[in-house]
Design an enzyme around this catalytic site. Structure first.
Site, PDB file in Angstrom:
ATOM      1  N   ASP A  30       0.851  -1.188   0.000  1.00  0.00           N
ATOM      2  CA  ASP A  30       0.000   0.000   0.000  1.00  0.00           C
ATOM      3  C   ASP A  30       0.885   1.236   0.000  1.00  0.00           C
ATOM      4  O   ASP A  30       2.104   1.134   0.137  1.00  0.00           O
ATOM      5  CB  ASP A  30      -0.997  -0.012   1.168  1.00  0.00           C
ATOM      6  CG  ASP A  30      -0.339  -0.091   2.538  1.00  0.00           C
ATOM      7  OD1 ASP A  30       0.901  -0.247   2.611  1.00  0.00           O
ATOM      8  OD2 ASP A  30      -1.045  -0.008   3.549  1.00  0.00           O
ATOM      9  N   TYR A  44       2.950   4.751   0.763  1.00  0.00           N
ATOM     10  CA  TYR A  44       3.631   5.321   1.923  1.00  0.00           C
ATOM     11  C   TYR A  44       2.617   6.082   2.769  1.00  0.00           C
ATOM     12  O   TYR A  44       1.730   6.755   2.242  1.00  0.00           O
ATOM     13  CB  TYR A  44       4.734   6.278   1.483  1.00  0.00           C
ATOM     14  CG  TYR A  44       5.883   5.640   0.738  1.00  0.00           C
ATOM     15  CD1 TYR A  44       6.608   4.588   1.283  1.00  0.00           C
ATOM     16  CD2 TYR A  44       6.270   6.113  -0.518  1.00  0.00           C
ATOM     17  CE1 TYR A  44       7.685   4.020   0.606  1.00  0.00           C
ATOM     18  CE2 TYR A  44       7.345   5.555  -1.196  1.00  0.00           C
ATOM     19  CZ  TYR A  44       8.041   4.513  -0.629  1.00  0.00           C
ATOM     20  OH  TYR A  44       9.106   3.961  -1.303  1.00  0.00           O
ATOM     21  N   PHE A  60       6.354   2.735  -4.395  1.00  0.00           N
ATOM     22  CA  PHE A  60       7.742   2.910  -3.972  1.00  0.00           C
ATOM     23  C   PHE A  60       8.346   4.264  -4.358  1.00  0.00           C
ATOM     24  O   PHE A  60       9.423   4.612  -3.874  1.00  0.00           O
ATOM     25  CB  PHE A  60       8.644   1.778  -4.514  1.00  0.00           C
ATOM     26  CG  PHE A  60       8.221   0.414  -4.064  1.00  0.00           C
ATOM     27  CD1 PHE A  60       8.393   0.017  -2.748  1.00  0.00           C
ATOM     28  CD2 PHE A  60       7.624  -0.465  -4.940  1.00  0.00           C
ATOM     29  CE1 PHE A  60       7.985  -1.232  -2.323  1.00  0.00           C
ATOM     30  CE2 PHE A  60       7.220  -1.726  -4.528  1.00  0.00           C
ATOM     31  CZ  PHE A  60       7.394  -2.111  -3.215  1.00  0.00           C
ATOM     32  N   HIS A  75       9.320  -7.933   0.973  1.00  0.00           N
ATOM     33  CA  HIS A  75       9.168  -6.493   0.786  1.00  0.00           C
ATOM     34  C   HIS A  75      10.491  -5.808   1.146  1.00  0.00           C
ATOM     35  O   HIS A  75      11.202  -6.244   2.059  1.00  0.00           O
ATOM     36  CB  HIS A  75       8.046  -5.984   1.696  1.00  0.00           C
ATOM     37  CG  HIS A  75       7.585  -4.611   1.367  1.00  0.00           C
ATOM     38  ND1 HIS A  75       8.210  -3.486   1.853  1.00  0.00           N
ATOM     39  CD2 HIS A  75       6.560  -4.171   0.594  1.00  0.00           C
ATOM     40  CE1 HIS A  75       7.583  -2.411   1.394  1.00  0.00           C
ATOM     41  NE2 HIS A  75       6.586  -2.794   0.633  1.00  0.00           N
TER      42      HIS A  75
END
Length: 231
Positions: free
Chosen positions: A72, A74, A85, A194
């Protein structure tokens, strides 16, 4: 449809037409209602409404060569921009992206930029997509129950059904939940932890995904991705 979705309308108006048919009105209406209620109750939501579908703005499905799928957005102030990202220039590079840069340097020797703007990748057909497209401030995973996964499942299904060779990169558990949808043998699927500091040392570092993406594209007669990000 857009006018009946006050929260999502600014972003939907910017979505490339070739994605529009995959965005189910019933699911969007449910999400829009929940976002509007949360905002009215004082919840700070990221990214800004106009940015929610930025990943679908400039590149049509036919132009996608690589999908990098995260979890999801930031959840820090000013960080989320609608591209997984990525952050806009002038925003401090978040820890997950710093780890991506570390692995990129280790894997390909690509110099680490001073910014976190990954738009140069998207212009080459890299779709930077999260599994969930909104989040509450300072609460990672807080919008997992809104229904976004239905929308992103549909987008993945569209891309996976086509035989043009693509690479699907699944970073983290939320992204890996979509692995079962990727059954077309024409595509390469890469999975890894991740890049968050909480999980990067469990196998993200050393995964070699960036070089493997380009090796595959070359094998398919396609132009590799230039991972260099201009300052």
């Amino acid at each position: 449809m857009h006018k009946s979705l006050p929260w999502l309308a600014p972003a939907l108006s910017r979505v490339h037409p070739d994605w529009q048919s995959r965005l189910r009105p019933d699911i969007l209406a449910r999400i829009d209602h929940q976002l509007s209620e949360r905002a009215a109750a004082g919840e700070q939501i990221y990214p800004q409404p106009v940015d929610i579908f930025n990943a679908l703005r400039d590149t049509p499905p036919s132009g996608v060569r690589v999908v990098i799928l995260g979890q999801d957005p930031y959840h820090g102030d000013g960080e989320a921009c609608g591209l997984a990202f990525s952050v806009r220039r002038g925003i401090r590079v978040p820890p997950s992206l710093r780890n991506i840069y570390k692995e990129l340097l280790r894997d390909t020797g690509t110099a680490t930029p001073l910014h976190g703007d990954l738009a140069a990748w998207t212009r080459q057909g890299v779709l930077l997509l999260n599994s969930v497209l909104t989040v509450a401030a300072n609460r990672a995973g807080s919008h997992r129950e809104l229904g976004w996964q239905v929308i992103t499942d549909d987008l993945i299904d569209l891309l996976a059904a086509e035989d043009s060779p693509r690479v699907f990169v699944l970073w983290g558990k939320d992204a890996q939940n979509k692995h079962a949808r990727l059954t077309n043998p024409r595509h390469l699927v890469l999975q890894g932890p991740h890049p968050s500091p909480l999980s990067a040392y469990r196998g993200f570092f050393g995964c070699g995904h960036f070089s493997r993406i380009n090796d595959y594209l070359r094998e398919q007669g396609c132009v590799p991705i230039d991972w260099h990000l201009p300052e």
